[in-house]
Write a protein that holds these residues in place. Sequence first.
Motif, PDB file in Angstrom:
ATOM      1  N   UNK A 143      -7.232  17.651   5.017  1.00  0.00           N
ATOM      2  CA  UNK A 143      -5.872  17.816   4.512  1.00  0.00           C
ATOM      3  C   UNK A 143      -5.830  17.648   2.992  1.00  0.00           C
ATOM      4  N   UNK A 171     -10.053  14.394   9.381  1.00  0.00           N
ATOM      5  CA  UNK A 171      -8.784  15.140   9.286  1.00  0.00           C
ATOM      6  C   UNK A 171      -8.101  14.941   7.935  1.00  0.00           C
ATOM      7  N   UNK A 172      -8.173  13.701   7.432  1.00  0.00           N
ATOM      8  CA  UNK A 172      -7.535  13.408   6.144  1.00  0.00           C
ATOM      9  C   UNK A 172      -8.266  14.115   5.006  1.00  0.00           C
ATOM     10  N   UNK A 212      -9.055   1.648   3.358  1.00  0.00           N
ATOM     11  CA  UNK A 212      -7.758   1.281   3.939  1.00  0.00           C
ATOM     12  C   UNK A 212      -7.899   0.982   5.426  1.00  0.00           C
ATOM     13  N   UNK A 266       0.820  -1.212   0.000  1.00  0.00           N
ATOM     14  CA  UNK A 266       0.000   0.000   0.000  1.00  0.00           C
ATOM     15  C   UNK A 266       0.853   1.260   0.000  1.00  0.00           C
ATOM     16  N   UNK A 315      -3.795  27.772  -7.996  1.00  0.00           N
ATOM     17  CA  UNK A 315      -2.748  27.947  -9.001  1.00  0.00           C
ATOM     18  C   UNK A 315      -3.278  27.839 -10.424  1.00  0.00           C
ATOM     19  N   UNK A 327      -0.147  26.817   0.870  1.00  0.00           N
ATOM     20  CA  UNK A 327      -0.681  25.484   0.601  1.00  0.00           C
ATOM     21  C   UNK A 327       0.082  24.809  -0.526  1.00  0.00           C
ATOM     22  N   UNK A 385      -7.177  20.717   1.246  1.00  0.00           N
ATOM     23  CA  UNK A 385      -6.168  21.786   1.229  1.00  0.00           C
ATOM     24  C   UNK A 385      -5.240  21.607   0.037  1.00  0.00           C
ATOM     25  N   UNK A 386      -4.722  20.373  -0.132  1.00  0.00           N
ATOM     26  CA  UNK A 386      -3.772  20.116  -1.216  1.00  0.00           C
ATOM     27  C   UNK A 386      -4.417  20.364  -2.581  1.00  0.00           C
ATOM     28  N   UNK A 399      -3.282  33.141   2.265  1.00  0.00           N
ATOM     29  CA  UNK A 399      -3.478  32.182   3.350  1.00  0.00           C
ATOM     30  C   UNK A 399      -3.916  32.896   4.621  1.00  0.00           C
ATOM     31  N   UNK A 412     -15.890  10.547  15.480  1.00  0.00           N
ATOM     32  CA  UNK A 412     -15.952   9.229  14.844  1.00  0.00           C
ATOM     33  C   UNK A 412     -14.594   8.540  14.725  1.00  0.00           C
ATOM     34  N   UNK A 441      -1.880  34.311   8.364  1.00  0.00           N
ATOM     35  CA  UNK A 441      -0.502  34.750   8.124  1.00  0.00           C
ATOM     36  C   UNK A 441      -0.436  36.273   8.325  1.00  0.00           C
ATOM     37  N   UNK A 442       0.753  36.802   8.601  1.00  0.00           N
ATOM     38  CA  UNK A 442       0.904  38.257   8.712  1.00  0.00           C
ATOM     39  C   UNK A 442       0.399  38.957   7.454  1.00  0.00           C
ATOM     40  N   UNK A 443       0.594  38.292   6.307  1.00  0.00           N
ATOM     41  CA  UNK A 443       0.155  38.858   5.045  1.00  0.00           C
ATOM     42  C   UNK A 443      -1.368  39.055   5.034  1.00  0.00           C
ATOM     43  N   UNK A 471      -6.569  28.557   0.503  1.00  0.00           N
ATOM     44  CA  UNK A 471      -6.591  27.110   0.277  1.00  0.00           C
ATOM     45  C   UNK A 471      -6.327  26.305   1.550  1.00  0.00           C
ATOM     46  N   UNK A 472      -5.557  26.882   2.471  1.00  0.00           N
ATOM     47  CA  UNK A 472      -5.196  26.155   3.687  1.00  0.00           C
ATOM     48  C   UNK A 472      -6.282  26.156   4.748  1.00  0.00           C
ATOM     49  N   UNK A 500      -5.114  24.089  -3.261  1.00  0.00           N
ATOM     50  CA  UNK A 500      -3.889  24.796  -3.648  1.00  0.00           C
ATOM     51  C   UNK A 500      -3.737  24.753  -5.158  1.00  0.00           C
ATOM     52  N   UNK A 506       6.792  36.303   2.357  1.00  0.00           N
ATOM     53  CA  UNK A 506       5.406  36.733   2.129  1.00  0.00           C
ATOM     54  C   UNK A 506       5.345  38.112   1.477  1.00  0.00           C
ATOM     55  N   UNK A 543       4.295  41.628   3.344  1.00  0.00           N
ATOM     56  CA  UNK A 543       4.951  42.074   4.568  1.00  0.00           C
ATOM     57  C   UNK A 543       6.471  41.999   4.509  1.00  0.00           C
TER      58      UNK A 543
END
Lengths: 312, 427
Positions: B387, B383-384, B420, A78, B398, A258, B390-391, B240, B96, B243-245, B186-187, B394, A149, A152
């Motif tokens: 995640x 959680x998966x 699985x 797997x 783009x 991301x 997110x990917x 994102x 769950x 972030x500071x941005x 995206x995150x 992204x 970034x 900033x």
Amino acid sequence: MSTATLPSARSRRRGIRGAGGGWAPYVFLTPFVVLFLVFLVAPIITALYTSLFTVERSGLGFGNENASIFVGLENYRRALSNQGFVASFGRVLLFGVVQVPIMLALATGLALLFDSAVVRWKRFFQLAVFIPYAVPTVVAALLWGFLYQPRVSPLVSGLEAIGLDIAFLAPGTVLWSIANVTTWSVTGVNMIIIFAALQTVPRDIYEAARIDGARELRVALQIKLPMVLPAIFLTLLFSIIGTLQLFNEPMTLRSITSNVTGDFTPNMAVFSTTTLGGNLNLGSAMAILLGLVTFALSILVSVLSNRRKGGS
Amino acid sequence: MKRSIKNLTTALAAGAGVALALAACSSGPTADDPVTLEFWGWVPGLEEAVAQWNEENPEIQVDFFRMTGDDGDTIPASIDAGTAPDIVQMSVHSIPGHVVNNRLIDIAEHAEDWGDRFTESTWASVSFDGGIYAIPQDSGPSGMMYRQDIFDEHGIEVPTTWEEYLEAARTLKEADPDLHIAQFSPNETGHWLQTVWQNSGTWNGIEDDAWTVNVADQQSQDVAELWQTLLDEDLFLTVEMWTPEFWAEVNDGRIATINYAAWFPVLLEESAESTSGNWRVAPTPNFEGQDSAGDTGGSVNVVPTGTEDVEHAVAFIEWLNTSEDGLDHLISNGGIFPAAVDGLEHPALLTEREFFGGQVINEVFADAAVKVPATWVDGPTYDLIQDRLKDQFARVANGDQTFSEALDTVHDQAVADLRDMGLSVAE
């Protein structure tokens, strides 16, 4: 305390004088052996064992026994059919092929420079090159993350001012932005290792070379460099291991872009499978595979290094 | 080749449990011989709540531990080792995942009649297949925070539907190319999740004895269509979150609305001080012909496997999350947005907020809380899925694929992830 240690000291002396070794050496070895067994051998055996099982579930998985069943190498199959995991090896190898030579060239160059007579304030500059290594990698990644970034970062706006529009966190560039963080972090420590090796080279060799008319550059390239090659191979070995284990820097940068995916490096893929996916068995198999690849590459470098030594 | 192995730790833990249960059977707890329950949580002010409980209930003493940093990560291992606390606060989305690993006690026999004490959606998220595995504590109903000054400047009415929202976005963009109606991160999957939830969608479901994967269902495709328009017409600012941005963009007034959960305003107050007084909160715009709100999910209190005194653990959880005193601690000191319906009218919740021009913003969120559809079902691979989204998002950002294509990819991955784990998936 002293009465307790006296007999053992005596027996050790007897042991050294006598033919058979006493038990004292083993006492001194114990802390190492215990730590080695508990924190290295045992986890590896546990991971190996875990990787051969899977948790038996059915239906919704509610109220099952969750017994572990033996599945042989199924988890390895797997792991190897997981495209993201396999691709992550390609990514770190590409990273290593580019970043490691650049970093080692920098470290070697700096070490040779510090060893030559041309640099003033040698101590200060050595420390300055070394200090990034003392910064924890997560902090280093956060720090560079700020600089990457657009809105900033003084770095980005500075580059823009001279007409360079670089997106440090874009899909194609983020790997090299991580490589930059790593290079910044570890060049110093590799420089120190190579520099230390340079100090062991007998000085009269240089003197002889100079009498023969060799300039500083020629001494560096034809005498110093070959003499410290074993040290360079050592740093190469560490760097390859470090590259395969890459985790902190990409994981930290993931929070600001991301374009670092959840399975960007093998270690991140293991993390996501075990922590997010809760699949300890599959994660163990992936970790073992990562260990095997690391081991194989380390052996390869060692063999190359030894062959080199034999030839010279 | 297949061989079952006994799980030694489970056996040992069960043995120890029996021994302790026998010892505990001799008599009920008294003030002289109290039971002690260990409680792990993170809401501010829980110390005071526990102190009050301990004073009023000398026979049931609660020992509180404040969770910080990675403490939550140690919970699964400690439950498996039989050393877990008796009561734990955790994210509702992780229920769950723990249930399929036998880590939570089904408390239906104590709590099955408590449904009307909580909002419909929060109660639905703790009930699975006839079992009740947690008691809701807080929730994150959605509201639209918007810059009133920017709306006024460009003569924009507060949008009540997503169609009007798109129009407002276009007007803003035309007036000033640097001005965006919202950011796309995206995150941060929370915005996505709450909008799917608002549209009566979910990521997972239960069909007889199998899980369903609903990541790419029509309810999600509607959101994909809306977001694709926002992205294609450059109405979204891709940055994102956290972030500071991102905060720089917010402070610079380049983002006109943030449609997010009830727990977000306090963070906005902290990080966008320079915009104080300019924000208001309105109900989240609706899909055509609907009147609903989204939610990001909140936290719950669970009783982990291995807890001996389930009855008293549940009694404490009930007091904390549904009694007037408990809610007072949670809302006044903890600053949470309660899942209990009684909490929605709590005076401490309905206060004027200077940052929002003196508006009682929680009135909007309290209205939203009862309008959240009870459709959301978390799956063991929550959680998966998050995640993987997110990917894929992204790649959407783009320009490599569309939201709709991202959903199809994540759907297939989510089905594979469940299989699985050895679980059944109905398709």
